[in-house]
Design an enzyme around this catalytic site. Structure first.
Site, PDB file in Angstrom:
ATOM      1  N   THR B  20      -7.289  34.461 -24.840  1.00 45.23           N
ATOM      2  CA  THR B  20      -7.919  33.170 -25.128  1.00 45.23           C
ATOM      3  C   THR B  20      -6.911  32.031 -25.239  1.00 45.23           C
ATOM      4  O   THR B  20      -7.070  30.988 -24.614  1.00 45.23           O
ATOM      5  CB  THR B  20      -8.726  33.287 -26.432  1.00 45.23           C
ATOM      6  OG1 THR B  20      -9.682  34.336 -26.244  1.00 45.23           O
ATOM      7  CG2 THR B  20      -9.449  31.997 -26.758  1.00 45.23           C
ATOM      8  N   SER B 148      -2.907  28.210 -37.320  1.00 47.80           N
ATOM      9  CA  SER B 148      -4.205  28.577 -36.741  1.00 47.80           C
ATOM     10  C   SER B 148      -5.052  27.368 -36.388  1.00 47.80           C
ATOM     11  O   SER B 148      -4.754  26.231 -36.773  1.00 47.80           O
ATOM     12  CB  SER B 148      -4.967  29.428 -37.750  1.00 47.80           C
ATOM     13  OG  SER B 148      -5.418  28.595 -38.805  1.00 47.80           O
ATOM     14  N   CYS B 149      -6.120  27.617 -35.696  1.00 44.53           N
ATOM     15  CA  CYS B 149      -7.042  26.535 -35.300  1.00 44.53           C
ATOM     16  C   CYS B 149      -7.547  25.773 -36.519  1.00 44.53           C
ATOM     17  O   CYS B 149      -7.558  24.540 -36.525  1.00 44.53           O
ATOM     18  CB  CYS B 149      -8.214  27.108 -34.513  1.00 44.53           C
ATOM     19  SG  CYS B 149      -9.087  28.464 -35.330  1.00 44.53           S
ATOM     20  N   ARG B 177     -17.271  30.175 -36.976  1.00 47.90           N
ATOM     21  CA  ARG B 177     -18.020  30.884 -35.937  1.00 47.90           C
ATOM     22  C   ARG B 177     -17.701  32.378 -36.078  1.00 47.90           C
ATOM     23  O   ARG B 177     -16.592  32.744 -36.463  1.00 47.90           O
ATOM     24  CB  ARG B 177     -17.688  30.330 -34.542  1.00 47.90           C
ATOM     25  CG  ARG B 177     -16.207  30.445 -34.125  1.00 47.90           C
ATOM     26  CD  ARG B 177     -15.890  31.816 -33.599  1.00 47.90           C
ATOM     27  NE  ARG B 177     -14.531  32.026 -33.184  1.00 47.90           N
ATOM     28  CZ  ARG B 177     -13.636  32.717 -33.900  1.00 47.90           C
ATOM     29  NH1 ARG B 177     -13.925  33.167 -35.103  1.00 47.90           N
ATOM     30  NH2 ARG B 177     -12.443  32.950 -33.394  1.00 47.90           N
ATOM     31  N   GLY B 204      -6.399  27.587 -47.644  1.00 51.83           N
ATOM     32  CA  GLY B 204      -5.681  26.546 -48.384  1.00 51.83           C
ATOM     33  C   GLY B 204      -4.183  26.799 -48.389  1.00 51.83           C
ATOM     34  O   GLY B 204      -3.397  25.931 -47.978  1.00 51.83           O
ATOM     35  N   HIS B 229     -15.829  26.165 -34.951  1.00 59.16           N
ATOM     36  CA  HIS B 229     -15.890  26.169 -36.409  1.00 59.16           C
ATOM     37  C   HIS B 229     -16.413  24.817 -36.882  1.00 59.16           C
ATOM     38  O   HIS B 229     -16.293  23.810 -36.172  1.00 59.16           O
ATOM     39  CB  HIS B 229     -14.497  26.342 -37.022  1.00 59.16           C
ATOM     40  CG  HIS B 229     -13.821  27.639 -36.706  1.00 59.16           C
ATOM     41  ND1 HIS B 229     -14.340  28.867 -37.041  1.00 59.16           N
ATOM     42  CD2 HIS B 229     -12.631  27.899 -36.097  1.00 59.16           C
ATOM     43  CE1 HIS B 229     -13.500  29.826 -36.661  1.00 59.16           C
ATOM     44  NE2 HIS B 229     -12.461  29.269 -36.082  1.00 59.16           N
ATOM     45  N   GLN B 310     -12.009  26.528 -31.711  1.00 62.16           N
ATOM     46  CA  GLN B 310     -11.044  27.577 -32.065  1.00 62.16           C
ATOM     47  C   GLN B 310     -10.232  28.075 -30.880  1.00 62.16           C
ATOM     48  O   GLN B 310      -9.137  28.592 -31.044  1.00 62.16           O
ATOM     49  CB  GLN B 310     -11.773  28.751 -32.730  1.00 62.16           C
ATOM     50  CG  GLN B 310     -12.614  29.641 -31.808  1.00 62.16           C
ATOM     51  CD  GLN B 310     -13.984  29.051 -31.480  1.00 62.16           C
ATOM     52  OE1 GLN B 310     -14.366  28.012 -31.995  1.00 62.16           O
ATOM     53  NE2 GLN B 310     -14.728  29.731 -30.621  1.00 62.16           N
TER      54      GLN B 310
END
Lengths: 346, 346
Positions: B20, B148-149, B177, B204, B229, B310
């Site tokens: 991906t 991360s995304c 998602r 967080g 997301h 994402q």
């Protein structure tokens, strides 16, 4: 436990609207030791009408012009909704949003106090109602609005926190189910919709119909699920208790089910399965279902997740509101009677 | 605009992992005026491997023992991953979570700086990376983690707010998602899962790898959707600007797409449709997609919704991280070059 009542003592309750909420309220009324179901009214002779008659409930036509549809469908009618209202001490209006307002004059014409559901406008009634928070406000009222499933869920949570610690501000994201399981036309499928997009959402002001001075901002979303709503809740408290203390406080509330970690319940699907295994009618979860592990404190910020069963959490509240309006019990007596009769608590 | 480079000047980039993220990073590298794609490495000869070769990318076997699978599948190999790493100035590791850590020694053996994805442990690298927030930290680093995304999405939002107003605290609910569109085995179906149930979530602390002093509490959920997301965000600011001012600030950020109300975009489905209509490769949305109408202020509390793609929002960040590590551009130059080459902005 309430004293057993004679037939004359029993509160006569009519239910106008026999859909998701109405049918559950009717069953809950039948289960109460101090109430008698006069009957239920419905607009169409669908499967729910058929079941009402099969259960022995007197069925009234909600719209006179459509009464012949019931005759054609071979479903026995006890009469028209006017008769139901006339014979009832209190009517629970469980019709779709907006129809309750249209029915108000009907109840006034018969001088019958009425309960409405959360979809109606708060301006229309004498008071909005949540048994835990403001039971006494409905005493002797003619028009009472039992707040929506989400507002009920937030009110039950806010009440003990406000009383015990004081609340600086509530911020909640309501991840809402797209529709009930039987609402086959609802969406989205495969999307996450901000709903409403403009912020904050109307849910906060609705909670303020119960807690006028509460600072609360809410955000709403809709997702492709049908079983329960999910609340992602932050409460900035006016104190800094530890999480364990807060959890114990919440565990002491009869309509908060603090899900124990050992149950291995990860979402609404397992919650419903649990309710069905427990023999709950229709798998109903009348309580807020609040994950014990999720209860956490960061400084004075409380965080937690709770799932709200949109089809049933207002049912015990409607039952209590009947007593509040009729003035036959105070909050503690009514809640205990309702809980015992339904079997609330696991 | 960057000066055109000679072949010798071009940054030679290898991509290890062609799923991906890897396939999108490879395409993005090819689009850059100052980069050359040495090739891509993959473990299995699936449809993505077939497409890589069809596009003319040199394909390397990521696992020597499985090289014969490519031969059997009639997919031409350029060699083994060691050769790819040796020939590259920088390697982008886009392998599944945890595999990046296993590959670290490979990159060290060839003395090739490497970028890892957000699924790897922050402890493993010299610095975590977001182009908007801490580009310079990656200068000359050997091991860099592109966050991360979700962390990328939050970092892009936090950076301008922190700089302009100061931030008291961020509270965000990430409605995630369930899986990417092609991940056919992921769930839930018809449920809303607190995930993780224990709060606050790990998201967080991940944002704190970019903003070490930021106060942030996050909550995560998983829902039956695949497209993007959704973040329900509260930022308590150290100032009380009006919503319009905040919106204009955010509109000034190149990787925040503030969705105008007039577009009538209600969720991720329409966002993706819009991206496809705009000719974006694979319908990718490299920017945070933030609803303009949702931007609101209550006192010093900012609220908004943003959708995060994402599959693609980290792609421009990986491209920038290549330049940061190689030391060939500063943040502003790199971001402008990347944006221009990809066509970021609507």
């Amino acid at each position: 436990m309430p004293v057993a009542r004679t037939h004359e003592d029993m509160l006569k309750v009519g239910v106008n609207g026999y859909g998701t909420i109405g049918k559950r309220v009717a069953d809950a009324v039948v289960a109460q030791p101090d109430m008698e179901l006069v009957g239920v009214a419905k607009t169409r002779p669908n499967f729910e009408a058929e079941r009402a008659v099969a259960k022995g409930y007197s069925l009234y036509a909600a719209i006179e012009e459509r009464a012949d549809q019931f005759v054609k469908a071979d479903i026995e009618l006890a009469g028209l909704v006017d008769e139901l209202v006339e014979e009832s001490d209190v009517v629970v209006d469980a019709t779709p949003s907006g129809i309750g307002a249209e029915n108000k004059s009907l109840y006034e014409a018969h001088d019958t106090p009425a309960l409405y559901q959360g979809g109606e406008d708060a301006e229309m009634v004498d008071t909005s109602f949540n048994a835990r928070a403001n039971f006494a406000d409905a005493s002797g009222a003619e028009h009472v609005r039992v707040v929506s499933c989400n507002t009920t869920g937030l009110s039950r949570l806010v009440a003990p926190l406000e009383a015990e610690y004081g609340i600086e501000k509530v911020r909640a994201t309501l991840v809402r189910r797209a529709g009930d399981p039987a609402q086959s036309g609802r969406g989205p499928v495969n999307d996450i919709l901000p709903n409403p997009i403009s912020l904050p959402s109307h849910h906060g002001p609705d909670v303020q119909t119960i807690f006028p001075d509460l600072a609360i901002d809410t955000l709403g979303l809709k997702v492709p699920a049908t079983l329960m709503h999910m609340h992602s809740v932050n409460v900035s408290l006016e104190a800094e208790p530890d999480a364990e203390e807060v959890r114990e406080l919440l565990e002491g509330e009869s309509r908060l089910f603090v899900v124990p970690e050992r149950f291995g319940i990860d979402g609404a699907g397992k919650l419903k399965e649990f309710a069905l295994d427990a023999g709950r009618p229709r798998g109903d979860l009348w309580e807020n279902c609040l994950w014990g592990e999720s209860v956490s404190m960061e400084g004075n910020d409380l965080y937690l997740f709770q799932a709200i069963h949109q089809e049933s959490d207002v049912v015990p509240e409607n039952v209590d509101a009947v007593r509040a309006v009729a003035g036959t019990a105070d909050a503690a007596e009514s809640v205990e009677t309702t809980n015992d009769a339904l079997g609330i608590g696991f």
